[in-house]
Write a protein that holds these residues in place. Structure first.
Motif, PDB file in Angstrom:
ATOM      1  N   ASP A 197      33.763  32.051  31.333  1.00  0.00           N
ATOM      2  CA  ASP A 197      34.361  31.679  30.083  1.00  0.00           C
ATOM      3  C   ASP A 197      34.623  33.045  29.259  1.00  0.00           C
ATOM      4  OD1 ASP A 197      34.286  29.118  30.535  1.00  0.00           O
ATOM      5  OD2 ASP A 197      32.353  28.746  29.967  1.00  0.00           O
ATOM      6  N   MET A 198      35.482  32.872  28.143  1.00  0.00           N
ATOM      7  CA  MET A 198      35.903  34.110  27.300  1.00  0.00           C
ATOM      8  C   MET A 198      34.770  34.597  26.424  1.00  0.00           C
ATOM      9  SD  MET A 198      39.072  34.333  28.048  1.00  0.00           S
ATOM     10  CE  MET A 198      40.356  34.785  27.201  1.00  0.00           C
ATOM     11  N   HIS A 199      33.853  33.931  26.492  1.00  0.00           N
ATOM     12  CA  HIS A 199      32.817  34.691  25.390  1.00  0.00           C
ATOM     13  C   HIS A 199      31.510  34.810  26.389  1.00  0.00           C
ATOM     14  CE1 HIS A 199      34.915  34.270  21.792  1.00  0.00           C
ATOM     15  NE2 HIS A 199      35.412  33.040  21.942  1.00  0.00           N
ATOM     16  N   GLU A 200      31.381  34.846  27.351  1.00  0.00           N
ATOM     17  CA  GLU A 200      30.273  35.168  28.406  1.00  0.00           C
ATOM     18  C   GLU A 200      29.974  36.654  28.374  1.00  0.00           C
ATOM     19  OE1 GLU A 200      29.215  32.907  32.004  1.00  0.00           O
ATOM     20  OE2 GLU A 200      31.146  31.943  31.906  1.00  0.00           O
ATOM     21  N   HIS A 201      28.764  37.035  28.237  1.00  0.00           N
ATOM     22  CA  HIS A 201      28.471  38.352  28.657  1.00  0.00           C
ATOM     23  C   HIS A 201      28.951  39.034  30.007  1.00  0.00           C
ATOM     24  CE1 HIS A 201      26.003  42.089  29.023  1.00  0.00           C
ATOM     25  NE2 HIS A 201      25.847  42.016  27.777  1.00  0.00           N
ATOM     26  N   PRO A 202      29.806  40.067  29.852  1.00  0.00           N
ATOM     27  CA  PRO A 202      30.573  40.389  31.013  1.00  0.00           C
ATOM     28  C   PRO A 202      29.614  40.867  32.258  1.00  0.00           C
ATOM     29  CG  PRO A 202      31.379  41.322  29.068  1.00  0.00           C
ATOM     30  CD  PRO A 202      30.359  40.661  28.670  1.00  0.00           C
ATOM     31  N   LYS A 208      42.303  43.243  50.560  1.00  0.00           N
ATOM     32  CA  LYS A 208      42.940  42.065  50.964  1.00  0.00           C
ATOM     33  C   LYS A 208      44.391  41.695  49.996  1.00  0.00           C
ATOM     34  CE  LYS A 208      39.503  39.891  53.734  1.00  0.00           C
ATOM     35  NZ  LYS A 208      38.276  40.836  53.292  1.00  0.00           N
ATOM     36  N   THR A 209      44.147  42.372  48.904  1.00  0.00           N
ATOM     37  CA  THR A 209      45.013  42.352  47.817  1.00  0.00           C
ATOM     38  C   THR A 209      45.376  43.693  47.262  1.00  0.00           C
ATOM     39  OG1 THR A 209      43.604  41.939  45.946  1.00  0.00           O
ATOM     40  CG2 THR A 209      44.662  40.028  46.913  1.00  0.00           C
ATOM     41  N   ASP A 210      46.532  43.971  46.659  1.00  0.00           N
ATOM     42  CA  ASP A 210      46.923  45.500  46.360  1.00  0.00           C
ATOM     43  C   ASP A 210      46.856  45.502  44.582  1.00  0.00           C
ATOM     44  OD1 ASP A 210      47.708  46.025  49.127  1.00  0.00           O
ATOM     45  OD2 ASP A 210      49.436  44.618  48.608  1.00  0.00           O
ATOM     46  N   ALA A 211      46.614  44.449  44.089  1.00  0.00           N
ATOM     47  CA  ALA A 211      46.526  44.380  42.691  1.00  0.00           C
ATOM     48  C   ALA A 211      46.061  43.246  42.101  1.00  0.00           C
ATOM     49  CB  ALA A 211      47.839  44.434  41.976  1.00  0.00           C
ATOM     50  N   PHE A 212      45.395  43.314  41.013  1.00  0.00           N
ATOM     51  CA  PHE A 212      44.964  41.893  40.584  1.00  0.00           C
ATOM     52  C   PHE A 212      45.209  41.946  38.937  1.00  0.00           C
ATOM     53  CE2 PHE A 212      40.422  40.028  38.773  1.00  0.00           C
ATOM     54  CZ  PHE A 212      40.869  38.806  39.152  1.00  0.00           C
ATOM     55  N   ILE A 213      45.448  40.463  38.728  1.00  0.00           N
ATOM     56  CA  ILE A 213      45.947  40.326  37.208  1.00  0.00           C
ATOM     57  C   ILE A 213      44.951  39.067  36.709  1.00  0.00           C
ATOM     58  CG2 ILE A 213      47.635  39.024  36.134  1.00  0.00           C
ATOM     59  CD1 ILE A 213      49.677  40.244  37.902  1.00  0.00           C
ATOM     60  N   SER A 214      44.448  39.157  35.446  1.00  0.00           N
ATOM     61  CA  SER A 214      43.606  38.020  34.945  1.00  0.00           C
ATOM     62  C   SER A 214      44.068  38.177  33.487  1.00  0.00           C
ATOM     63  CB  SER A 214      42.428  38.208  35.203  1.00  0.00           C
ATOM     64  OG  SER A 214      41.774  37.392  34.272  1.00  0.00           O
ATOM     65  N   ALA A 215      44.127  37.051  32.718  1.00  0.00           N
ATOM     66  CA  ALA A 215      44.161  37.005  31.453  1.00  0.00           C
ATOM     67  C   ALA A 215      42.631  36.465  30.784  1.00  0.00           C
ATOM     68  CB  ALA A 215      45.394  35.928  30.734  1.00  0.00           C
ATOM     69  N   GLY A 216      41.856  36.328  31.545  1.00  0.00           N
ATOM     70  CA  GLY A 216      40.345  35.941  31.341  1.00  0.00           C
ATOM     71  C   GLY A 216      39.796  37.018  30.697  1.00  0.00           C
ATOM     72  N   ASN A 217      38.132  36.872  30.612  1.00  0.00           N
ATOM     73  CA  ASN A 217      37.442  37.576  29.524  1.00  0.00           C
ATOM     74  C   ASN A 217      37.590  39.063  29.898  1.00  0.00           C
ATOM     75  OD1 ASN A 217      34.851  39.049  29.294  1.00  0.00           O
ATOM     76  ND2 ASN A 217      33.842  37.118  29.089  1.00  0.00           N
ATOM     77  N   THR A 218      38.017  39.852  28.954  1.00  0.00           N
ATOM     78  CA  THR A 218      38.468  41.059  28.910  1.00  0.00           C
ATOM     79  C   THR A 218      37.192  41.895  29.415  1.00  0.00           C
ATOM     80  OG1 THR A 218      40.140  40.473  27.221  1.00  0.00           O
ATOM     81  CG2 THR A 218      39.693  42.695  27.410  1.00  0.00           C
ATOM     82  N   GLY A 219      36.059  41.572  28.593  1.00  0.00           N
ATOM     83  CA  GLY A 219      35.022  42.370  28.954  1.00  0.00           C
ATOM     84  C   GLY A 219      34.681  42.441  30.598  1.00  0.00           C
ATOM     85  N   ALA A 220      34.739  41.224  31.168  1.00  0.00           N
ATOM     86  CA  ALA A 220      34.352  41.202  32.595  1.00  0.00           C
ATOM     87  C   ALA A 220      35.358  41.950  33.472  1.00  0.00           C
ATOM     88  CB  ALA A 220      34.345  39.460  33.091  1.00  0.00           C
ATOM     89  N   MET A 221      36.776  41.906  32.762  1.00  0.00           N
ATOM     90  CA  MET A 221      37.622  42.475  33.673  1.00  0.00           C
ATOM     91  C   MET A 221      37.491  44.077  33.633  1.00  0.00           C
ATOM     92  SD  MET A 221      40.070  40.537  35.415  1.00  0.00           S
ATOM     93  CE  MET A 221      41.247  41.763  35.414  1.00  0.00           C
ATOM     94  N   LEU A 222      37.016  44.445  32.387  1.00  0.00           N
ATOM     95  CA  LEU A 222      36.918  45.926  32.527  1.00  0.00           C
ATOM     96  C   LEU A 222      35.776  46.473  33.275  1.00  0.00           C
ATOM     97  CD1 LEU A 222      37.613  46.248  28.390  1.00  0.00           C
ATOM     98  CD2 LEU A 222      39.117  47.071  30.443  1.00  0.00           C
ATOM     99  N   VAL A 223      34.780  45.531  32.988  1.00  0.00           N
ATOM    100  CA  VAL A 223      33.522  46.025  33.894  1.00  0.00           C
ATOM    101  C   VAL A 223      33.595  45.880  35.352  1.00  0.00           C
ATOM    102  CG1 VAL A 223      30.988  45.147  34.342  1.00  0.00           C
ATOM    103  CG2 VAL A 223      31.809  45.075  31.924  1.00  0.00           C
ATOM    104  N   GLY A 224      34.487  44.910  35.654  1.00  0.00           N
ATOM    105  CA  GLY A 224      34.582  44.560  37.150  1.00  0.00           C
ATOM    106  C   GLY A 224      35.643  45.732  37.531  1.00  0.00           C
ATOM    107  N   SER A 225      36.574  46.266  36.748  1.00  0.00           N
ATOM    108  CA  SER A 225      37.519  47.354  37.170  1.00  0.00           C
ATOM    109  C   SER A 225      36.665  48.649  37.209  1.00  0.00           C
ATOM    110  CB  SER A 225      38.521  47.490  36.095  1.00  0.00           C
ATOM    111  OG  SER A 225      39.126  46.622  35.860  1.00  0.00           O
ATOM    112  N   VAL A 226      35.515  48.983  36.426  1.00  0.00           N
ATOM    113  CA  VAL A 226      34.935  50.031  36.457  1.00  0.00           C
ATOM    114  C   VAL A 226      33.951  49.932  37.637  1.00  0.00           C
ATOM    115  CG1 VAL A 226      33.553  51.884  35.313  1.00  0.00           C
ATOM    116  CG2 VAL A 226      35.467  50.502  34.235  1.00  0.00           C
ATOM    117  N   TYR A 227      33.367  48.794  37.773  1.00  0.00           N
ATOM    118  CA  TYR A 227      32.263  48.868  38.812  1.00  0.00           C
ATOM    119  C   TYR A 227      32.505  48.336  40.287  1.00  0.00           C
ATOM    120  CZ  TYR A 227      29.322  50.450  34.949  1.00  0.00           C
ATOM    121  OH  TYR A 227      28.974  51.151  33.829  1.00  0.00           O
TER     122      TYR A 227
END
Lengths: 313, 313
Positions: B67-72, B95-114
């Motif tokens: 969810d949008m407000h979960e701790h990333p 398996k993919t070459d790129a990933f797009i999401s309009a979801g939880n920004t924090g989770a996207m950032l944490v996921g990107s970096v880790y």
């Protein structure tokens, strides 16, 4: 009440200053005593085009001018007969009660801090800007450039000074104070904001409502918004550019008209022992008139006394 | 070319994502292979309303949603079957070459970096925003929130990454790089800006033009403007709010229409080893389509290879 005005400051000096003074006299039956500080050889010949009440103004001769791009500290030291130096001297020695200039901003800031004492307990004097809120209300953002690096306790004092100003000059009852930040919750933000939040939360002299984000600047979430002077200055100049861009693009709307700094005139330096108001270099008549009105209001409301009361209590 | 899309991210998921995908397919004769990541029980029944080319998409079942407000960090750890976790897994495993999401920004950032490695030599990945210039051109501002406190060498790398992006994605030849600051001359500004200036000046991978002020953000002084993420995020959200306010006030002008983030879609995380694009929570069809187009362009132009070449050279 005596207000000193730097007649040589700004791109359109002294003519626009004179027009602003005329406008002030026309609108005030019981005006303050104005001290027109500048080169009398320049000012006097122009006076015949105006009809100032004889008893309400005095010309104070100051033959030198600090140019817009001079180094502030050096210029103040070397040009003791400049309108800015003389203006501060009159103010510091109690011959005037306030000083206004649209001249060299750096010199005005240096003069404010070094010619005048800070109010007891003030760590850092500050400058602010009016923020036109979407709903017609007015917000205050500070610091907008006097303190490019800040500590948490500085933001905490800006909050107090901004609140006193907002209440007394902008007429906002119990102004809501917000910490400019990225993210809504406590704990968000850069190190400065993270450390400032608990201080603001504990501060009994303000009505702290938490963090405000960039998207909240123009809406009615907080009346007084505090940040470091680097961030605040960028926002201020960005907002000013909106007025210019909408003008150039002929986007006519009263909302963007409210971004016209002339409506406000200038920004006071808060936290020093006397009222000093710094105008934009491109100030015209309206801005000068509004700066005189603002100086008068600051004296009448005894803002400095109220600031001191809140800061030392 | 394979692009993963989080179907469960954003306030209008999955319907607006589906509409965006439809729009993408309609406009592209030779589309990328899209991986629709999300709860298939939710997605499948909706597909009958759309006419996607059978061979061009695959549904990847991911039953959980962050969810949008979960701790990333916590959410990513606990919800390994969420659309964001699965999306990063597909990307990390090639398996993919790129990933797009309009979801939880924090989770996207944490996921990107880790989940993904940073590009070799990158100190801090960064996110940017498009700035609509007054003259119709497009600028790039970074960082806009991933790095709320920065060191001078971070800004220096943002300048390189922003230049590569501006040149290859925005089509700006030899982009002018400016340091967002208060004051024009070298030596002005806060401690960070003062220390970053000489690094930028010496940097042979960029076309540094000096300081840019708040009033220069919207004019053609610099194409790529670098600052810390605290300042950048406040500007970004302030600029976004202008679009909303002009909308609410019915100030219709194509210039403010360009502040509509939907036109851009999302921001890539620059400096990591695979293209990741993060959308706004309120993304609608147009934003989703534009994010897919952006992901495709980043892959085609081999942005990451070019970034690496500039950063290690």
């Amino acid at each position: 009440m005596k207000i000193g005005i730097d007649m040589m400051g700004g791109d359109f000096a002294p003519l626009e200053a004179l027009k602003g003074i005329q406008s002030y006299f026309s609108e005030n039956a019981d005006p303050a005593q104005l001290f027109l500080i500048g080169n009398e050889e320049v000012i006097k010949p122009l006076l015949s085009d105006f009809s100032f009440p004889e008893e309400a103004f005095t010309i104070v001769h100051a033959p030198q001018v600090i140019d817009m791009h001079e180094h502030p500290t050096r210029a103040l030291k070397e040009k003791q007969k400049s309108s800015i130096s003389v203006g501060f001297h009159l103010l510091a020695t109690g011959k005037t009660d306030a000083f206004i200039s649209a001249g060299n901003t750096g010199a005005m800031l240096v003069g404010s801090v070094y010619s005048l004492k800070p109010i007891e307990g003030v760590l850092r004097p500050t400058i602010s800007t009016i923020i036109p809120k979407e709903d017609g209300k007015t917000g205050l953002l500070l610091d907008v450039g006097l303190n490019s690096d800040c500590k948490p306790e500085h933001l905490n004092q800006f909050a107090v000074m901004g609140s006193v100003y907002a209440q007394n000059i902008l007429g906002i009852e119990n102004p809501k104070v917000g910490l400019l930040n990225i993210g809504e919750e406590e704990g968000k933000g850069n190190l400065l904001a993270q450390a400032a939040y608990p201080l603001l939360k504990e501060n009994k002299h303000i009505n702290f409502v938490g963090n405000v984000e960039g998207r909240d600047l123009l809406i009615d979430k907080a009346d007084v918004m505090v940040c470091d002077g680097y961030t605040g200055n960028i926002i201020l100049k960005f907002a000013e550019s909106l007025f210019e861009i909408t003008n150039r693009k002929q986007i006519e709307h009263e909302y963007f008209e409210r971004f016209n700094f002339e409506n406000v005139g200038g920004t006071p330096v808060l936290g020093i022992s006397k009222p000093v108001i710094i105008g934009h270099g491109i100030s015209k008549a309206k801005a000068f008139k509004n700066m005189i009105v603002l100086a008068q209001k600051m004296i009448e409301k005894d803002i400095l006394q109220k600031l001191q009361a809140e800061l030392v209590a």
